[in-house]
Design a protein around this motif. Structure first.
Motif, PDB file in Angstrom:
ATOM      1  N   GLU A  94      40.337  24.002  21.775  1.00  0.00           N
ATOM      2  CA  GLU A  94      41.565  24.285  21.046  1.00  0.00           C
ATOM      3  C   GLU A  94      42.229  23.036  20.506  1.00  0.00           C
TER       4      GLU A  94
ATOM      5  N   ILE B  34      41.238  19.453  19.237  1.00  0.00           N
ATOM      6  CA  ILE B  34      40.150  18.539  18.919  1.00  0.00           C
ATOM      7  C   ILE B  34      40.596  17.115  19.200  1.00  0.00           C
TER       8      ILE B  34
ATOM      9  N   TRP C  11      32.777  12.699  19.886  1.00  0.00           N
ATOM     10  CA  TRP C  11      33.672  13.050  20.980  1.00  0.00           C
ATOM     11  C   TRP C  11      33.929  11.865  21.901  1.00  0.00           C
TER      12      TRP C  11
ATOM     13  N   VAL D 191      44.851  13.883  17.838  1.00  0.00           N
ATOM     14  CA  VAL D 191      44.375  15.203  18.240  1.00  0.00           C
ATOM     15  C   VAL D 191      44.942  16.231  17.290  1.00  0.00           C
ATOM     16  N   LYS D 192      44.221  17.290  17.108  1.00  0.00           N
ATOM     17  CA  LYS D 192      44.754  18.392  16.309  1.00  0.00           C
ATOM     18  C   LYS D 192      44.216  19.701  16.831  1.00  0.00           C
ATOM     19  N   GLU D 193      44.941  20.747  16.498  1.00  0.00           N
ATOM     20  CA  GLU D 193      44.480  22.055  16.927  1.00  0.00           C
ATOM     21  C   GLU D 193      43.231  22.423  16.171  1.00  0.00           C
ATOM     22  N   ASN D 194      42.365  23.101  16.850  1.00  0.00           N
ATOM     23  CA  ASN D 194      41.131  23.533  16.216  1.00  0.00           C
ATOM     24  C   ASN D 194      41.427  24.603  15.166  1.00  0.00           C
ATOM     25  N   PRO D 195      41.162  24.309  13.892  1.00  0.00           N
ATOM     26  CA  PRO D 195      41.506  25.271  12.853  1.00  0.00           C
ATOM     27  C   PRO D 195      40.565  26.466  12.830  1.00  0.00           C
TER      28      PRO D 195
ATOM     29  N   LEU E 108      39.602  28.370  15.227  1.00  0.00           N
ATOM     30  CA  LEU E 108      39.806  29.425  16.204  1.00  0.00           C
ATOM     31  C   LEU E 108      40.306  30.692  15.541  1.00  0.00           C
TER      32      LEU E 108
ATOM     33  N   SER F 185      41.429  34.764  19.872  1.00  0.00           N
ATOM     34  CA  SER F 185      41.706  33.950  21.043  1.00  0.00           C
ATOM     35  C   SER F 185      43.105  34.204  21.556  1.00  0.00           C
TER      36      SER F 185
ATOM     37  N   ARG G 110      44.758  32.384  23.572  1.00  0.00           N
ATOM     38  CA  ARG G 110      45.613  31.215  23.684  1.00  0.00           C
ATOM     39  C   ARG G 110      46.219  30.820  22.353  1.00  0.00           C
TER      40      ARG G 110
ATOM     41  N   MET H 231      50.622  18.421  15.218  1.00  0.00           N
ATOM     42  CA  MET H 231      50.345  17.778  16.492  1.00  0.00           C
ATOM     43  C   MET H 231      50.979  18.622  17.578  1.00  0.00           C
ATOM     44  N   ILE H 232      50.302  18.738  18.644  1.00  0.00           N
ATOM     45  CA  ILE H 232      50.903  19.469  19.741  1.00  0.00           C
ATOM     46  C   ILE H 232      51.812  18.508  20.474  1.00  0.00           C
TER      47      ILE H 232
END
Lengths: 621, 681
Positions: A384, A386, B423, B513-517, B519, B523, B525, B541-542
């Motif tokens: 969720e 990256i 990664w 970091v970024k949210e996975n687009p 998804l 899901s 979550r 950004m979270i």
């Protein structure tokens, strides 16, 4: 759904994890055991020296499967299995093919979860085999019968059940015939070999793995290259290692530790806040938790049907049944201060549930007593967020290199706690992963959780005795002698748990004898009795206690608590037997009753009545 | 005074240098007294302050001297008054002499309790120990302190000194501080005394042990090296979680006129064959059953008793191994401490020799323990050395439980090396991380270590007792906000962060970091992380402050979005229930006011269904759907029901939520079956 007041007070952390890890199936296994039942399997394989240990290959195969099933039913009871014999006289299978007999018991599909009855009847299979199933070579050149081909077909058909995405599908093939078509005419042989191999390949293409468990004659090793290497699809590298590993495989099937295998699940999803504006995603796993024998279901003892438990809250004043969340009170300052369930959960709700980094400390700041409960393993996830893995690995490497651990605040437990995150490098041995790479989250106690016991044992101004150099040297020698070779954590099976499973099996299968379970946690007596060890211990003892035959002489003040244990026989002032006869025990005080109990080393707990009864029973004996 | 009671004198420095920390001192002391009021209400407490303008103590009256020491309260059983009192400590005007105060206090304790009296005598000195002490009339200060300390030891008085050193002002001379530290050390070596240096209000709260537990051994017996060599030891808990007290249940059923009502609640457990049956099964008619494959096998208590694994009490040594063999995360439980039997000098020696040698060579011992006779199981654990720094404290071992083979779940995880290189951090990123780990330092030196577990109070308990106090004054008192002091354990120290701002910025900059687009909505979550339908959230950004758009009500305008946001809030599981309840209300309203706007209500029902499946609350939805159905029938809203069938809204069956008691087939034809009779009528 209402808030259950007990939920609020339950140890909430344990709770979700247990839920997560209890007997939920994730991926399961479908297994077909194929056992060659040709007459050749029944010929004795005894080595000439050991005449008394006559065992046929058939017996070896059957008992191996029986053992394996008994572990299977406890370890992975959701897996489904089927047992098929081939080269049989009778036939029983859906395809109605000759020479294949699918063994089953009532109340069970042909491929299904193992049941007690299946195991029980399979245990006795050898007695009835001749009568019910019979052995007969099923590969006949003239009629083009090919029982091996049929067996593979039947097994493959059985394994059609279940999706290959969520399940592992396997066949175990037990045979001692390394060249099944050896006696055929060359043309027939080629034809049969080709069709059989094709059938096996089809099965493999469907995601079914075929595992061969070849049984060798004492005088002639099973020659895998004749036929079977192609059937199970070995390449030349694997070929060399294959035969030597067979014996181990059989042993492994038989001697599995009874251990419920749980599917890998994420216990917690955690947002790890490294600093303001930077959070990464972690998954928490419970890799270490005390194993329990499985959940208890209460049964009605007469019908053996499950019993439903109903809990009700009853007002003692009116006898009315209380509904809904019940208020709580805390007596305080001569009054009862009342809390609603909601208020209490508000009190506990102090954080967002995130894991928040506070800083780093050198590893030696983490003391051995900074521990409360089993740790949680953290592994990053980019699913969720990256970039999580990268940041995690960077911190992980730095922490290992600098020998530091992170201190963080974790809001996901009740109460929230300070935690230590200790980076763990991957450890591998023999190709297996011993320690996965990641961080272990260790829950730290708060100030009031820690007790200062050492202070209690200090005598101010009086120096505690310290060992001399000689004593230290002797201690060192002792420790060298008593070094455990190749010790690894969790090498011991839990003796009580293994015993429990043995009891369960004995009762479920109506076995007459309880399977012996060994308590591996006892000291290695043989090792302890080695002369060098005995000598080292003796010398250490000598250096501490001197020649004094009395190992211990009391030093200093007598221990006060001794007085409490004044249960010596001398203190018995009454003739308890007389009192018991005349029913006058009840006239004694509880303390007096306890004197008798301690003197006779009986438990001293319970109400007066219980104590009296205990004395009466004791005297009665 | 009975043996399990405590006489405590709080000795508090209220001189000018202490003023800034006094509010925290008040907080700590008040918590201590509060707990005494609940758990140890027969304990006796006195309060002495020093550094006051005036003087008020018995010694001053009897023999003179001892100025600026005031007895606020003589030693008496703890009561509400003192709990209040301690919250309003006077602010003194002169620098106090802690030695004078200690003498006054000791005098109080001695006069109050004779030496032979049982029970515990404890004094607690809270000071910054930065003010000079007076020279005694004769001899040196050292002599004086030694005399006092010896006297204290003889009288069995324990002393705890909490030295607050965070806010030293200019006029504190280093020499004075050094001398005072030396004097306090003298106490430690001659009496049961310990000194704790605290640097922040947080550790001040943590340093005062507010919980008094009588230490109880859980084992006394032999640590067996082999059958001929045994060491006498006692085992205590070293760590045990302090929990919130179990509050009693309260019943308000009794009429208010009933003066004798007990208001108690009894919990009854009934065991029945089926939920409907009224027949209750007696406890002795029940038997435990265990799963064996698909079946449940009953095992009678007798069978368990005769067959079960039996143990004999004792501690047996299995051997020694390298400390590095036992990874830290294998410790399974709270920790015990194994101390030598204090009356056996030889055992003290034996433990000490082994412990010291273990420490020297980095070894640990593996032992097998059964604490009580008849215990259900054995434990295998590790002994690690606890070599004492104090001369008068015997050495001991810590004991930690190790897992059995069955306790380990061998889940494989991908090796970091095998992960795709995108990664993994590059060199520059690694350097930035190294820097962060180095610089965000909580223990620059052993003395300066912060956030020590030993000095960190439990925030939840602190808050509960604060709330309790407020509630005792007014029943509907609001829950106080989290004490500022606790920010230090819940967030990064602002000072530390700002000192390392450039490093933090570098870290933030290097690790984006970024949210996975990619998804999908499926899901669960994702739903939670999208509070409302903003468009650019893919690259958002979270941040920690996700709380900004917290939705706590399902509104009229965007009920579905509100509901989704609310149900996915994870700060408390109540939110899901609240969301469902509110959504139901909203739907009922929509249906009731329904003109032709059936669509909106339907969408809401669909959203509710989805939410209930996600949250695994099938009952909530199924019951509601039934209710809605009846409502429609009552109001003759048959067109609405038709929509249901057309939109294929069904009950939540078992296949979607295992808790549901609706079988799959029944779920689908719910409306077709139910609807027909209605249409006929």
């Amino acid at each position: 759904m209402e808030l259950d007041p007990d939920d609020v007070f339950r140890d909430e952390d344990e709770d979700p994890e247990n839920d997560f890890f209890q007997e939920k199936e994730a991926s399961k296994e479908f297994v077909v055991y194929l056992i060659d039942a040709s007459p050749k399997m029944f010929s004795s394989t005894s080595h000439s020296e050991e005449e008394d240990k006559q065992e046929s290959h058939f017996h070896i195969a059957v008992s191996c499967i029986a053992q394996s099933l008994k572990s299977h039913i406890i370890n992975r009871s959701n897996d489904e299995i089927a047992i098929c014999f081939f080269n049989t006289r009778e036939k029983k299978n859906l395809q109605d093919l000759n020479g294949v007999y699918a063994f089953n018991v009532p109340e069970r599909e042909c491929i299904d979860r193992p049941t007690a009855r299946l195991i029980k009847e399979f245990d006795l299979i050898e007695e009835s085999f001749d009568k019910d199933i019979g052995s007969q070579t099923g590969i006949v050149s003239d009629s083009r019968e090919n029982s091996l081909y049929s067996a593979l077909w039947v097994a493959q058909a059985l394994l059609r059940k279940g999706s290959s995405k969520t399940a592992d599908k396997r066949m175990f093939l037990f045979t001692n015939e390394d060249d099944p078509f050896g006696n055929m005419r060359i043309s027939v042989k080629e034809d049969m070999t080709r069709t059989t191999l094709q059938r096996a390949k089809d099965a493999r293409d469907l995601g079914i793995s075929i595992e061969l468990l070849p049984l060798s004659q004492p005088d002639k090793q099973f020659n895998i290259t004749l036929f079977y290497k192609d059937l199970i699809g070995l390449n030349s590298d694997e070929l060399i290692e294959f035969m030597p590993s067979v014996g181990q495989k059989l042993e492994d099937m038989k001697d599995q530790l009874k251990k419920r295998v749980l599917a890998k699940r994420i216990a917690k999803r955690i947002t790890f806040v490294i600093c303001d504006g930077l959070s990464i995603e972690l998954n928490g796993y419970a890799l270490l938790r005390p194993a329990i024998p499985g959940s208890i279901t209460w049964l009605d003892s007469t019908t053996n049907l499950p019993v439903k438990v109903e809990r009700s809250y009853i007002c003692t004043d009116t006898g009315a049944i209380m509904q809904g969340p019940i208020q709580r009170i805390q007596p305080y300052k001569n009054q009862n201060v009342m809390f609603t369930v909601e208020e209490l959960s508000q009190v506990k709700r102090i954080s967002t549930g995130h894991l928040r980094l506070l800083g780093f400390k050198p590893l030696n700041c983490l003391k051995d007593y900074h521990n409360l409960k089993p740790s949680t393993f953290l592994y990053p996830s980019d699913k969720e967020v990256i970039g999580s893995t990268r940041a995690f690995i960077a911190l992980h490497r730095s922490m290992i290199q600098l020998q530091r651990f992170a201190v963080a605040f974790y809001g996901g437990t009740t109460p929230p706690r300070l935690v230590a995150l200790v980076a763990q490098e991957e450890i591998e041995s023999d190709g297996g992963q011993v320690e996965p790479p990641g961080m272990n989250m260790i829950y730290l106690p708060y100030a009031n959780d820690i007790r200062d016991v050492e202070e209690l044992h200090s005598k101010p101004g009086v120096a505690a005795p310290r060992p001399s150099d000689d004593q230290l040297k002797k201690a060192s020698a002792l420790m060298r002698r008593l070094e455990l070779k190749d010790f690894s954590v969790c090498q011991f099976a839990n003796p009580a748990l293994q015993r429990h499973y043995a009891i369960l099996q004995a009762i479920a299968l109506d076995e007459n004898e309880l399977r012996e379970t060994r308590d591996e946690t006892l000291p290695d007596e043989e090792g302890m009795n080695r002369p060098a060890v005995v000598k080292a211990i003796e010398q250490f003892k000598q250096s501490i206690y001197g020649d004094d035959p009395d190992e211990e002489s009391d030093s200093g003040a007598k221990d006060k608590s001794r007085k409490r244990k004044a249960g010596n026989a001398d203190d018995v002032k009454y003739d308890y037997i007389e009192l018991a006869k005349t029913g006058k025990l009840k006239d004694l005080t509880v303390v007096e009753l306890k004197t008798y109990l301690t003197a006779n080393s009986l438990p001293v707990g319970g109400k007066k009545e219980v104590l009296i009864n205990r004395i009466l029973t004791h005297i009665g004996k | 005074m009975a043996r399990n009671r405590e006489g405590l004198v709080l000795l508090i420095d209220v001189g000018p240098a202490m003023h800034s920390v006094l509010p925290d001192v008040e907080k700590a002391c008040s918590l201590l007294l509060q707990k005494k009021l609940i758990y140890n209400k027969y304990d006796e407490v006195g309060i002495v302050v020093f550094g006051t303008e005036e003087t008020g103590n018995e010694l001053a009256r009897e023999i003179g001297g001892y100025e600026h020491v005031t007895v606020l309260r003589n030693i008496r059983v703890v009561d509400e008054v003192v709990a209040e009192h301690v919250k309003q400590l006077p602010r003194g005007t002169v620098a106090g002499d802690f030695l004078d105060a200690v003498i006054v206090e000791m005098d109080m304790l001695i006069k109050m309790y004779s030496a032979g009296q049982k029970g515990k005598k404890r004094m607690c000195l809270i000071t910054n120990a930065a003010c000079p002490t007076k020279d005694p009339f004769e001899g040196t200060k050292d002599d004086q302190v030694s005399t006092i300390a010896t006297k204290m030891a003889a009288e069995g008085i324990k002393m705890e000194s909490i030295v607050m050193r965070s806010n030293l002002i200019g006029d504190a001379h280093e020499k004075v501080i050094e001398e005072n530290d030396h004097l306090l050390n003298l106490f430690s070596s001659n009496a049961i005394a310990k000194t704790v240096n605290v640097e922040s209000p947080l550790s001040l709260l943590g340093s005062l042990k507010t919980r008094r537990v009588a230490p109880v051994t859980l084992f006394r017996g032999d640590l067996e090296i082999n059958p001929t060599m045994k060491i006498k030891v006692w085992v205590y808990k070293k760590v045990a979680e302090e929990r919130l007290s179990t509050l009693q249940l309260y019943s308000d059923k009794a009429p208010p006129t009933d003066k004798f009502a007990k208001h108690e609640v009894k919990i009854d457990y009934d065991y029945k064959v089926t939920a409907e049956s009224t027949q209750v099964i007696a406890p002795e008619e029940r038997v435990k059953g265990f799963r064996y494959g698909p079946q449940v096998i009953p095992i009678s208590p007798d069978e368990i008793e005769t067959l079960k694994f039996k143990t004999d009490k004792g501690m047996k040594l299995l051997g020694f191994t390298e400390a590095s063999n036992i990874l830290r995360h294998y410790y399974m439980k709270d920790v015990n401490i194994v101390v030598p039997d204090p009356s056996k000098e030889k055992s003290v020696l034996a433990v000490s020799a082994i412990a010291r040698e273990m420490k020297e060579t980095n070894k640990v011992a593996i032992v097998r323990c059964v604490w009580r006779n008849g215990q259900d199981n054995v434990v295998v654990g590790v002994l690690t050395p606890n070599v004492s720094e104090r001369e008068d404290t015997p050495d001991s071992f810590y004991f930690n439980v190790l897992p059995f083979a069955e306790d380990v779940r061998e889940f494989p995880f991908p090796s970091f090396n095998k992960l795709p290189s995108s990664w993994k951090p590059d060199e520059q990123q690694q350097a930035v991380a190294d820097n962060l780990v180095k610089m965000l330092d909580l223990a620059p030196s052993a003395k300066e270590e912060v956030l020590l577990p030993d000095l960190t109070p439990n925030p939840v308990l602190q808050r509960f007792y604060e709330y309790l106090e407020l509630k005792s004054k007014s029943t509907d008192a609001a829950l106080p906000p989290m004490d500022e002091t606790f920010k230090r354990i819940m967030e990064q120290d602002p000072e530390l962060s700002s000192n390392n701002k450039s490093i933090m910025d570098a870290f933030r900059g290097s690790f984006e970091v970024k949210e996975n687009p990619k998804l999908k909505k499926a899901s669960k979550r994702l739903l939670r992380d999208k509070p409302s339908g903003s468009d650019d959230e893919d690259n958002r950004m979270i941040t920690y402050d996700a709380n900004k758009h917290k939705i706590d009500i399902v509104g009229d305008a965007n009920p579905i979005q509100d509901f989704e946001a609310m149900i996915s809030r994870r700060d408390n599981h109540d939110w899901a229930i609240k969301a469902i309840t509110q959504m139901k209300k909203r739907i009922v309203k929509l249906v009731e006011n329904c003109t032709d706007e059936g669509d909106k209500a339907l969408e809401c029902v669909l959203a509710l269904r989805k939410g209930c499946v996600l949250e695994q609350e099938p009952k909530q939805f199924n019951e509601f759907l039934n209710h809605l159905f009846e409502l429609c029938q009552e109001r003759k809203l048959s067109h609405f029901l038709k929509h249901f069938t057309s939109k294929k809204i069904t009950l939540i069956p078992k296949s979607e939520a295992p808790d549901s008691d609706v079988v799959d087939e029944n779920a689908d034809d719910y409306f077709t079956v139910k609807q027909e009779p209605m249409l006929e009528s």
